[in-house]
Design an enzyme around this catalytic site. Structure first.
Site, PDB file in Angstrom:
ATOM      1  N   ARG A 107       0.844  -1.206   0.000  1.00 40.89           N
ATOM      2  CA  ARG A 107       0.000   0.000   0.000  1.00 40.89           C
ATOM      3  C   ARG A 107       0.868   1.240   0.000  1.00 40.89           C
ATOM      4  O   ARG A 107       1.834   1.315   0.755  1.00 40.89           O
ATOM      5  CB  ARG A 107      -0.843   0.034   1.284  1.00 40.89           C
ATOM      6  CG  ARG A 107      -2.065  -0.761   1.231  1.00 40.89           C
ATOM      7  CD  ARG A 107      -3.082  -0.490   2.304  1.00 40.89           C
ATOM      8  NE  ARG A 107      -2.747   0.321   3.455  1.00 40.89           N
ATOM      9  CZ  ARG A 107      -3.658   0.811   4.296  1.00 40.89           C
ATOM     10  NH1 ARG A 107      -4.938   0.579   4.088  1.00 40.89           N
ATOM     11  NH2 ARG A 107      -3.307   1.508   5.339  1.00 40.89           N
ATOM     12  N   THR A 111      -1.538   7.363  -0.279  1.00 36.35           N
ATOM     13  CA  THR A 111      -2.855   7.138  -0.906  1.00 36.35           C
ATOM     14  C   THR A 111      -3.538   5.857  -0.421  1.00 36.35           C
ATOM     15  O   THR A 111      -4.739   5.673  -0.632  1.00 36.35           O
ATOM     16  CB  THR A 111      -2.711   7.028  -2.430  1.00 36.35           C
ATOM     17  OG1 THR A 111      -1.915   5.852  -2.721  1.00 36.35           O
ATOM     18  CG2 THR A 111      -2.035   8.260  -3.004  1.00 36.35           C
ATOM     19  N   ASP A 203       0.008  -1.454  12.297  1.00 31.68           N
ATOM     20  CA  ASP A 203       0.556  -2.000  11.051  1.00 31.68           C
ATOM     21  C   ASP A 203       1.056  -3.416  11.314  1.00 31.68           C
ATOM     22  O   ASP A 203       2.065  -3.619  11.998  1.00 31.68           O
ATOM     23  CB  ASP A 203       1.700  -1.108  10.546  1.00 31.68           C
ATOM     24  CG  ASP A 203       2.180  -1.543   9.171  1.00 31.68           C
ATOM     25  OD1 ASP A 203       2.497  -2.739   8.989  1.00 31.68           O
ATOM     26  OD2 ASP A 203       2.229  -0.693   8.265  1.00 31.68           O
ATOM     27  N   ASP A 206       4.705  -4.335  10.171  1.00 34.88           N
ATOM     28  CA  ASP A 206       5.722  -3.677  10.994  1.00 34.88           C
ATOM     29  C   ASP A 206       5.827  -4.332  12.364  1.00 34.88           C
ATOM     30  O   ASP A 206       6.921  -4.514  12.904  1.00 34.88           O
ATOM     31  CB  ASP A 206       5.389  -2.190  11.157  1.00 34.88           C
ATOM     32  CG  ASP A 206       5.787  -1.375   9.936  1.00 34.88           C
ATOM     33  OD1 ASP A 206       6.518  -1.903   9.070  1.00 34.88           O
ATOM     34  OD2 ASP A 206       5.362  -0.212   9.837  1.00 34.88           O
TER      35      ASP A 206
HETATM   36  C1  PRP Z   1      -1.228  -4.374   4.686  1.00 32.83           C
HETATM   37  C2  PRP Z   1      -1.944  -5.672   4.939  1.00 32.83           C
HETATM   38  C3  PRP Z   1      -2.792  -5.838   3.716  1.00 32.83           C
HETATM   39  C4  PRP Z   1      -3.138  -4.415   3.373  1.00 32.83           C
HETATM   40  C5  PRP Z   1      -4.547  -4.148   3.764  1.00 32.83           C
HETATM   41  O1  PRP Z   1      -0.140  -4.563   3.844  1.00 32.83           O
HETATM   42  O2  PRP Z   1      -1.076  -6.741   5.162  1.00 32.83           O
HETATM   43  O3  PRP Z   1      -2.131  -6.479   2.650  1.00 32.83           O
HETATM   44  O4  PRP Z   1      -2.241  -3.567   4.107  1.00 32.83           O
HETATM   45  O5  PRP Z   1      -4.930  -2.853   3.398  1.00 32.83           O
HETATM   46  P1  PRP Z   1      -6.012  -2.575   2.279  1.00 32.83           P
HETATM   47  O6  PRP Z   1      -7.163  -3.464   2.564  1.00 32.83           O
HETATM   48  O7  PRP Z   1      -6.337  -1.130   2.485  1.00 32.83           O
HETATM   49  O8  PRP Z   1      -5.400  -2.812   0.944  1.00 32.83           O
HETATM   50  P2  PRP Z   1       0.904  -3.409   3.461  1.00 32.83           P
HETATM   51  O9  PRP Z   1       0.571  -2.821   2.120  1.00 32.83           O
HETATM   52  O10 PRP Z   1       1.051  -2.446   4.583  1.00 32.83           O
HETATM   53  O11 PRP Z   1       2.241  -4.193   3.209  1.00 32.83           O
HETATM   54  P3  PRP Z   1       3.104  -5.163   4.158  1.00 32.83           P
HETATM   55  O12 PRP Z   1       2.305  -6.426   4.298  1.00 32.83           O
HETATM   56  O13 PRP Z   1       4.327  -5.356   3.321  1.00 32.83           O
HETATM   57  O14 PRP Z   1       3.377  -4.487   5.443  1.00 32.83           O
HETATM   58  N1  URA Z   2      -2.572  -2.561   7.070  1.00 37.05           N
HETATM   59  C1  URA Z   2      -2.255  -2.784   8.352  1.00 37.05           C
HETATM   60  O1  URA Z   2      -1.247  -3.434   8.653  1.00 37.05           O
HETATM   61  N2  URA Z   2      -3.071  -2.288   9.306  1.00 37.05           N
HETATM   62  C2  URA Z   2      -4.178  -1.573   9.021  1.00 37.05           C
HETATM   63  O2  URA Z   2      -4.881  -1.136   9.947  1.00 37.05           O
HETATM   64  C3  URA Z   2      -4.483  -1.336   7.683  1.00 37.05           C
HETATM   65  C4  URA Z   2      -3.672  -1.857   6.712  1.00 37.05           C
END
Ligand code: PRP
Ligand code: URA
Length: 212
Positions: A107, A111, A203, A206
């Site tokens: 993400r 945005t 997150d 993280d």
């Molecule tokens: C997080 C999570 C999902 C996404 C959900 O991933 O693991 O994949 O956000 O958000 P959405 O429903 O609004 O798309 P992120 O993009 O933060 O990446 P990561 O798993 O590498 O931390």
């Molecule tokens: N991704 C995350 O890890 N947490 C949230 O709350 C939304 C997207």
């Protein structure tokens, strides 16, 4: 709000709720976070696999023959990178013979729109039982992008396992992929301005990897 028709399966086993509150707690350290993620994922995945087709088999115990049943279909588990990796070992513990596909989505921090940076899926998805794992279903943008990819690759009925969902994400999945079933312990209140789930758990990636 999501409608009554949404195929959300709420999994509220006491041990699921216990692990969820550990994941939510901001004081939980990365090591305890990982272990709680594994615990909750085992229980959620077991529920998502409840209707897995089985076939009759017979084995010999030390005392004689015994009839039984074993998994009768090809299972494919698809973690959405990176956070979905925190659920993978749990699912493979339940279905050691599963094949694994990977979808990398990230993400945008401003945005919140997800873009794809990786994809490697097993062949013959059309005849497989596909379970997609991604702990957070927030806007639903990542889930829909992953589901689009799986549909293009031939996947038929996909089940999503997540740990916290938001109403917006559930609604988007329902609109774009109405046949998909979502297994989650909870649908939280809302998203904040940064598109994080409230109260959520922060997150996930993280916290899992200590990159805060
Ligand atoms: C997080 C999570 C999902 C996404 C959900 O991933 O693991 O994949 O956000 O958000 P959405 O429903 O609004 O798309 P992120 O993009 O933060 O990446 P990561 O798993 O590498 O931390
Ligand atoms: N991704 C995350 O890890 N947490 C949230 O709350 C939304 C997207």
């Amino acid at each position: 709000m999501y409608s009554e028709r949404v195929p959300v399966q709420l999994v509220t086993h006491p041990l699921v709720l216990d692990a969820l509150v550990t994941l939510r707690d901001h004081r939980t350290t990365a090591d305890h976070f990982r272990r709680a993620a594994t615990r909750i994922s085992v229980l959620l995945a077991a529920e998502a696999l409840r209707h897995l087709p089985t076939r009759a088999v017979s084995v010999d115990t030390p005392l004689g023959p015994a009839d039984g049943r074993q998994v009768g279909v090809d299972v494919v588990v698809v973690p959405v990178l990176r956070a979905g990796l925190g659920m993978l070992d749990a699912v493979l513990e339940l279905v050691p013979g599963a094949r694994v596909g990977h979808i990398g989505l990230q993400r945008d921090e401003i945005t919140a729109v997800a873009s794809q940076y990786y994809s490697k899926l097993p062949a013959r998805l059309d005849s497989s039982y596909v379970v997609m794992i991604d702990p957070m279903l927030a806007t639903g943008g990542s889930a829909v992008a992953a589901l689009d990819l799986l549909a293009r690759a031939g996947a038929q009925a996909v089940r999503i396992v997540c740990i916290v969902a938001a109403p917006e994400g559930v609604a988007l999945v329902e609109r774009r992929h109405p046949a998909v079933e979502i297994y989650t312990p909870v649908v939280d209140r809302s998203l904040n301005q940064q598109k994080f789930i409230v109260p959520g758990l922060g997150d996930f990636g993280d916290r899992l990897y200590g990159t805060v």
